[in-house]
Design an enzyme around this catalytic site. Sequence first.
Site, PDB file in Angstrom:
ATOM      1  N   ASP A 114      99.723   4.631 -18.404  1.00  0.00           N
ATOM      2  CA  ASP A 114     100.133   4.146 -17.336  1.00  0.00           C
ATOM      3  C   ASP A 114      99.196   4.395 -16.070  1.00  0.00           C
ATOM      4  O   ASP A 114      99.606   3.847 -15.176  1.00  0.00           O
ATOM      5  CB  ASP A 114     101.511   4.576 -17.233  1.00  0.00           C
ATOM      6  CG  ASP A 114     101.817   6.128 -17.028  1.00  0.00           C
ATOM      7  OD1 ASP A 114     100.785   6.951 -16.818  1.00  0.00           O
ATOM      8  OD2 ASP A 114     102.725   6.680 -17.756  1.00  0.00           O
ATOM      9  N   HIS A 156      94.206   7.984 -25.046  1.00  0.00           N
ATOM     10  CA  HIS A 156      94.573   6.581 -25.313  1.00  0.00           C
ATOM     11  C   HIS A 156      94.166   5.194 -24.613  1.00  0.00           C
ATOM     12  O   HIS A 156      94.683   4.375 -24.735  1.00  0.00           O
ATOM     13  CB  HIS A 156      96.409   6.349 -25.578  1.00  0.00           C
ATOM     14  CG  HIS A 156      96.775   7.166 -26.604  1.00  0.00           C
ATOM     15  ND1 HIS A 156      98.006   7.763 -26.919  1.00  0.00           N
ATOM     16  CD2 HIS A 156      96.236   7.952 -27.872  1.00  0.00           C
ATOM     17  CE1 HIS A 156      98.100   8.497 -27.935  1.00  0.00           C
ATOM     18  NE2 HIS A 156      97.092   8.786 -28.541  1.00  0.00           N
ATOM     19  N   CYS A 215      81.231 -14.491 -21.081  1.00  0.00           N
ATOM     20  CA  CYS A 215      81.007 -15.300 -22.380  1.00  0.00           C
ATOM     21  C   CYS A 215      81.818 -15.709 -23.093  1.00  0.00           C
ATOM     22  O   CYS A 215      81.647 -16.382 -24.460  1.00  0.00           O
ATOM     23  CB  CYS A 215      80.143 -14.024 -23.397  1.00  0.00           C
ATOM     24  SG  CYS A 215      81.204 -12.771 -23.719  1.00  0.00           S
ATOM     25  N   GLY A 248     113.949  18.357 -26.008  1.00  0.00           N
ATOM     26  CA  GLY A 248     113.966  18.466 -27.418  1.00  0.00           C
ATOM     27  C   GLY A 248     112.975  19.608 -28.053  1.00  0.00           C
ATOM     28  O   GLY A 248     112.431  19.997 -27.337  1.00  0.00           O
TER      29      GLY A 248
END
Length: 253
Positions: free
Chosen positions: A112, A127, A159, A225
Amino acid sequence: MDTAATLDAVAEELAEARRVLFITGAGISADSGLPTYRGVGGLYEEDLTAEGFSIEEALSGPMLHQHPQITWKYLAQIERTCRDARPNRAHQVIADLERRGTAVTVFTQNIDGLHRQAGSSDVIEIHGRLHHLHCTRCSYETEVDSFSDLELPPACPRCNALVRPRVVLFGESLPQMEMEQLLRTLDAGPDMVFSIGTSSLFPYVAEPVLWASEQGITTVEINPGTTPVSPFADHRITQGAAATLEALWQRLR
């Protein structure tokens, strides 16, 4: 140790740290309104796409080359979600630490671009970044604010070959340059390693924390978590990233 005492202990060490590595995942962008579930950067939760593929298949390198219109359809969905997002206090505090004089490196799974928007300068985007486009044939590349004006799938103005975001799709290799940058950061010897808002399921995300634990470097996990790196964290704070980093910043001030 209760949360307040843990925050006190982390802030005390952070105040003395010269070099800090932050490993971040989708959870750090949750307070910016971005989802944390499936897809590249989080977006998709259905079992199959409208075309009958899993989202991992739709957002894969082979699909991009065979059926670019399908991959670009779901990349555009992700981009619409990310387009108006702004850095939250978690991103800002990390950037503030750098401005304060700490040598900060951010190793992020997120595409992001919010760490850079917040002002962090040493960001390893493992990433890639969604708005950074490049041609699959020639050297053309560009940075765009949104995909709204693009004809999808876009063609290179030089191209006429396929243009794609500089992101790692499913089935593609991680960028070697970014991995080498991470290794250089570890070789420099961070004083603290934070894991924030990531499930740590990928080995390249978990291993820096495990390495730091073995080296006796302080490790901190901020995540509501439990993850594979939780047993190796010296300090665990089971709260959201923005509130936790703001609480740390107030203690540092």
